[in-house]
Design a protein around this motif. Structure first.
Motif, PDB file in Angstrom:
ATOM      1  N   GLU A  47     174.662  43.301 -46.636  1.00  0.00           N
ATOM      2  CA  GLU A  47     174.107  43.130 -45.424  1.00  0.00           C
ATOM      3  C   GLU A  47     172.655  44.296 -46.307  1.00  0.00           C
ATOM      4  O   GLU A  47     172.505  45.598 -45.958  1.00  0.00           O
ATOM      5  CB  GLU A  47     173.865  42.997 -44.140  1.00  0.00           C
ATOM      6  CG  GLU A  47     172.773  43.271 -42.986  1.00  0.00           C
ATOM      7  CD  GLU A  47     173.517  43.584 -42.033  1.00  0.00           C
ATOM      8  OE1 GLU A  47     172.432  43.480 -40.912  1.00  0.00           O
ATOM      9  OE2 GLU A  47     174.286  43.429 -41.322  1.00  0.00           O
ATOM     10  N   ASN A  48     170.908  43.664 -46.406  1.00  0.00           N
ATOM     11  CA  ASN A  48     170.022  44.363 -46.436  1.00  0.00           C
ATOM     12  C   ASN A  48     169.843  45.407 -45.129  1.00  0.00           C
ATOM     13  O   ASN A  48     169.760  45.359 -44.079  1.00  0.00           O
ATOM     14  CB  ASN A  48     168.730  43.634 -46.782  1.00  0.00           C
ATOM     15  CG  ASN A  48     167.779  44.434 -47.551  1.00  0.00           C
ATOM     16  OD1 ASN A  48     167.955  45.792 -46.622  1.00  0.00           O
ATOM     17  ND2 ASN A  48     166.906  44.466 -48.432  1.00  0.00           N
ATOM     18  N   MET A  49     170.055  46.843 -45.151  1.00  0.00           N
ATOM     19  CA  MET A  49     169.785  47.837 -44.312  1.00  0.00           C
ATOM     20  C   MET A  49     168.886  48.854 -44.294  1.00  0.00           C
ATOM     21  O   MET A  49     168.584  48.864 -43.139  1.00  0.00           O
ATOM     22  CB  MET A  49     170.475  49.022 -44.790  1.00  0.00           C
ATOM     23  CG  MET A  49     172.212  47.766 -44.537  1.00  0.00           C
ATOM     24  SD  MET A  49     172.332  47.452 -42.645  1.00  0.00           S
ATOM     25  CE  MET A  49     172.692  47.998 -41.696  1.00  0.00           C
ATOM     26  N   ASP A  50     167.498  48.533 -45.124  1.00  0.00           N
ATOM     27  CA  ASP A  50     166.456  49.342 -45.507  1.00  0.00           C
ATOM     28  C   ASP A  50     165.177  48.000 -45.441  1.00  0.00           C
ATOM     29  O   ASP A  50     164.232  48.995 -45.951  1.00  0.00           O
ATOM     30  CB  ASP A  50     166.824  50.392 -46.354  1.00  0.00           C
ATOM     31  CG  ASP A  50     166.800  49.936 -47.309  1.00  0.00           C
ATOM     32  OD1 ASP A  50     167.078  48.863 -47.589  1.00  0.00           O
ATOM     33  OD2 ASP A  50     167.247  50.628 -48.139  1.00  0.00           O
ATOM     34  N   GLY A  51     165.267  46.933 -45.722  1.00  0.00           N
ATOM     35  CA  GLY A  51     163.705  47.306 -46.045  1.00  0.00           C
ATOM     36  C   GLY A  51     163.808  46.883 -47.699  1.00  0.00           C
ATOM     37  O   GLY A  51     162.806  46.768 -47.785  1.00  0.00           O
ATOM     38  N   VAL A  52     164.505  47.111 -48.666  1.00  0.00           N
ATOM     39  CA  VAL A  52     164.570  47.533 -50.124  1.00  0.00           C
ATOM     40  C   VAL A  52     165.124  46.295 -50.395  1.00  0.00           C
ATOM     41  O   VAL A  52     165.659  45.940 -50.536  1.00  0.00           O
ATOM     42  CB  VAL A  52     164.313  48.557 -51.177  1.00  0.00           C
ATOM     43  CG1 VAL A  52     164.696  48.830 -52.397  1.00  0.00           C
ATOM     44  CG2 VAL A  52     163.483  50.077 -49.875  1.00  0.00           C
ATOM     45  N   HIS A  53     163.779  45.674 -51.719  1.00  0.00           N
ATOM     46  CA  HIS A  53     165.248  44.594 -52.399  1.00  0.00           C
ATOM     47  C   HIS A  53     165.896  44.966 -53.120  1.00  0.00           C
ATOM     48  O   HIS A  53     165.939  45.735 -53.369  1.00  0.00           O
ATOM     49  CB  HIS A  53     163.799  44.307 -53.626  1.00  0.00           C
ATOM     50  CG  HIS A  53     163.971  42.909 -54.277  1.00  0.00           C
ATOM     51  ND1 HIS A  53     163.782  41.516 -53.655  1.00  0.00           N
ATOM     52  CD2 HIS A  53     164.471  42.527 -55.001  1.00  0.00           C
ATOM     53  CE1 HIS A  53     164.628  40.679 -54.027  1.00  0.00           C
ATOM     54  NE2 HIS A  53     165.169  41.027 -55.269  1.00  0.00           N
ATOM     55  N   TYR A  81     177.460  36.646 -62.516  1.00  0.00           N
ATOM     56  CA  TYR A  81     177.876  36.844 -61.521  1.00  0.00           C
ATOM     57  C   TYR A  81     177.021  38.359 -60.790  1.00  0.00           C
ATOM     58  O   TYR A  81     177.011  38.887 -60.888  1.00  0.00           O
ATOM     59  CB  TYR A  81     179.481  37.307 -60.713  1.00  0.00           C
ATOM     60  CG  TYR A  81     180.621  36.258 -61.600  1.00  0.00           C
ATOM     61  CD1 TYR A  81     180.417  35.361 -60.753  1.00  0.00           C
ATOM     62  CD2 TYR A  81     181.292  37.550 -62.107  1.00  0.00           C
ATOM     63  CE1 TYR A  81     181.644  34.576 -61.019  1.00  0.00           C
ATOM     64  CE2 TYR A  81     182.788  36.539 -61.843  1.00  0.00           C
ATOM     65  CZ  TYR A  81     182.766  35.045 -61.825  1.00  0.00           C
ATOM     66  OH  TYR A  81     183.663  34.223 -61.837  1.00  0.00           O
ATOM     67  N   SER A  82     175.694  37.256 -60.425  1.00  0.00           N
ATOM     68  CA  SER A  82     174.556  38.175 -60.063  1.00  0.00           C
ATOM     69  C   SER A  82     173.797  37.833 -59.023  1.00  0.00           C
ATOM     70  O   SER A  82     173.690  35.789 -58.853  1.00  0.00           O
ATOM     71  CB  SER A  82     173.651  38.927 -61.033  1.00  0.00           C
ATOM     72  OG  SER A  82     172.324  39.335 -60.459  1.00  0.00           O
ATOM     73  N   SER A  83     173.577  38.310 -57.775  1.00  0.00           N
ATOM     74  CA  SER A  83     172.882  37.855 -57.031  1.00  0.00           C
ATOM     75  C   SER A  83     171.899  37.392 -57.032  1.00  0.00           C
ATOM     76  O   SER A  83     171.024  38.435 -57.641  1.00  0.00           O
ATOM     77  CB  SER A  83     173.165  38.077 -55.152  1.00  0.00           C
ATOM     78  OG  SER A  83     172.460  39.581 -55.154  1.00  0.00           O
ATOM     79  N   ASP A  84     170.651  36.540 -56.237  1.00  0.00           N
ATOM     80  CA  ASP A  84     168.636  36.763 -56.255  1.00  0.00           C
ATOM     81  C   ASP A  84     168.836  38.154 -55.682  1.00  0.00           C
ATOM     82  O   ASP A  84     167.657  38.301 -57.091  1.00  0.00           O
ATOM     83  CB  ASP A  84     168.774  35.973 -55.601  1.00  0.00           C
ATOM     84  CG  ASP A  84     168.842  34.345 -56.463  1.00  0.00           C
ATOM     85  OD1 ASP A  84     169.378  34.320 -57.211  1.00  0.00           O
ATOM     86  OD2 ASP A  84     169.050  33.413 -55.463  1.00  0.00           O
ATOM     87  N   GLY A  85     168.889  38.731 -54.607  1.00  0.00           N
ATOM     88  CA  GLY A  85     168.819  39.942 -54.458  1.00  0.00           C
ATOM     89  C   GLY A  85     167.711  39.474 -52.783  1.00  0.00           C
ATOM     90  O   GLY A  85     167.698  38.096 -52.290  1.00  0.00           O
ATOM     91  N   ASN A  86     167.811  40.510 -51.812  1.00  0.00           N
ATOM     92  CA  ASN A  86     166.323  40.426 -50.535  1.00  0.00           C
ATOM     93  C   ASN A  86     165.595  41.708 -50.046  1.00  0.00           C
ATOM     94  O   ASN A  86     166.185  42.554 -50.900  1.00  0.00           O
ATOM     95  CB  ASN A  86     167.081  39.430 -49.762  1.00  0.00           C
ATOM     96  CG  ASN A  86     168.044  40.250 -48.984  1.00  0.00           C
ATOM     97  OD1 ASN A  86     167.704  40.803 -47.955  1.00  0.00           O
ATOM     98  ND2 ASN A  86     169.276  39.796 -48.935  1.00  0.00           N
ATOM     99  N   GLU A  87     165.199  41.492 -49.715  1.00  0.00           N
ATOM    100  CA  GLU A  87     164.479  42.756 -48.890  1.00  0.00           C
ATOM    101  C   GLU A  87     164.192  42.770 -47.320  1.00  0.00           C
ATOM    102  O   GLU A  87     162.912  43.281 -47.078  1.00  0.00           O
ATOM    103  CB  GLU A  87     162.714  43.141 -49.820  1.00  0.00           C
ATOM    104  CG  GLU A  87     161.567  41.924 -49.799  1.00  0.00           C
ATOM    105  CD  GLU A  87     161.885  41.215 -49.929  1.00  0.00           C
ATOM    106  OE1 GLU A  87     161.667  39.709 -50.190  1.00  0.00           O
ATOM    107  OE2 GLU A  87     162.405  40.960 -52.074  1.00  0.00           O
ATOM    108  N   THR A  88     165.235  41.658 -46.938  1.00  0.00           N
ATOM    109  CA  THR A  88     164.783  41.670 -45.627  1.00  0.00           C
ATOM    110  C   THR A  88     165.480  42.245 -44.356  1.00  0.00           C
ATOM    111  O   THR A  88     167.074  42.294 -45.250  1.00  0.00           O
ATOM    112  CB  THR A  88     164.396  39.872 -44.960  1.00  0.00           C
ATOM    113  OG1 THR A  88     163.347  39.410 -45.957  1.00  0.00           O
ATOM    114  CG2 THR A  88     164.779  40.226 -43.776  1.00  0.00           C
TER     115      THR A  88
END
Length: 167
Positions: free
Chosen positions: A100-106, A122-129
């Motif tokens: 879970e993204n906890m800080d809003g950084v990608h 084995y790599s995820s796309d990522g998110n910044e939300t």
């Protein structure tokens, strides 16, 4: 009223006293070099989790909270509140890693081999939300050395220990 004049000797004596006090205080205080390192992320409590393979028996899901300073383990209990915990995985077993993204950084997460190459895509796309989760399903392989965020490679990285299945 006459202005007060502080002599050179008085100033030098005061500075010498201040330096002596600071030196003694440093000697009597805690020596940071001998202290155990502390987690960088405030949400973490430890830097070392349980690495006994028995503590990892039956684990199928791994959960992290993602911060710029590091991954913080949530699940299993062997890594709860541990910063960048070592993952103990059984070779050939399937897992799901959810973070879970906890800080809003990608952020994203990837498994790397000894040559710092992504293992089996084995790599995820990522998110910044903040609050958004991401999952990565994978099969543990002997090539896995570390897991990392590919954007914050130094802060968000941990080791992987692969355990051979008992015959």
């Amino acid at each position: 009223m006459t202005p007060q004049h502080t002599g050179r000797r008085a100033v030098l004596g005061g500075l010498a006293g201040l330096c002596t006090t600071a030196s003694v205080a440093g000697c009597l205080g805690e020596d940071d070099a001998d202290d155990d390192p502390e987690p960088v992320v405030d949400a973490a409590e430890e830097l070392e989790g349980e690495t006994d393979p028995e503590a990892w028996a039956g684990v199928e899901t791994i959960r992290f909270d993602g911060y710029v300073g590091g991954w913080v383990g949530v699940e299993p209990t062997a890594i709860d509140r541990v910063e960048n915990p070592t993952l103990v995985l059984r070779e050939g077993s399937e897992y799901e890693l959810v973070w879970e993204n906890m800080d809003g950084v990608h952020h994203n997460i990837a498994f790397w081999d000894a040559d710092e190459e992504v293992v089996s895509d084995y790599s995820s796309d990522g998110n910044e939300t903040v609050g958004e989760t991401e999952s990565l399903a994978f099969r543990a392989t002997a090539e896995m050395e570390t897991y990392r965020c590919e954007y914050q490679r130094d802060g968000q990285r941990g080791d992987v220990v692969i355990v051979l299945e008992k015959a």
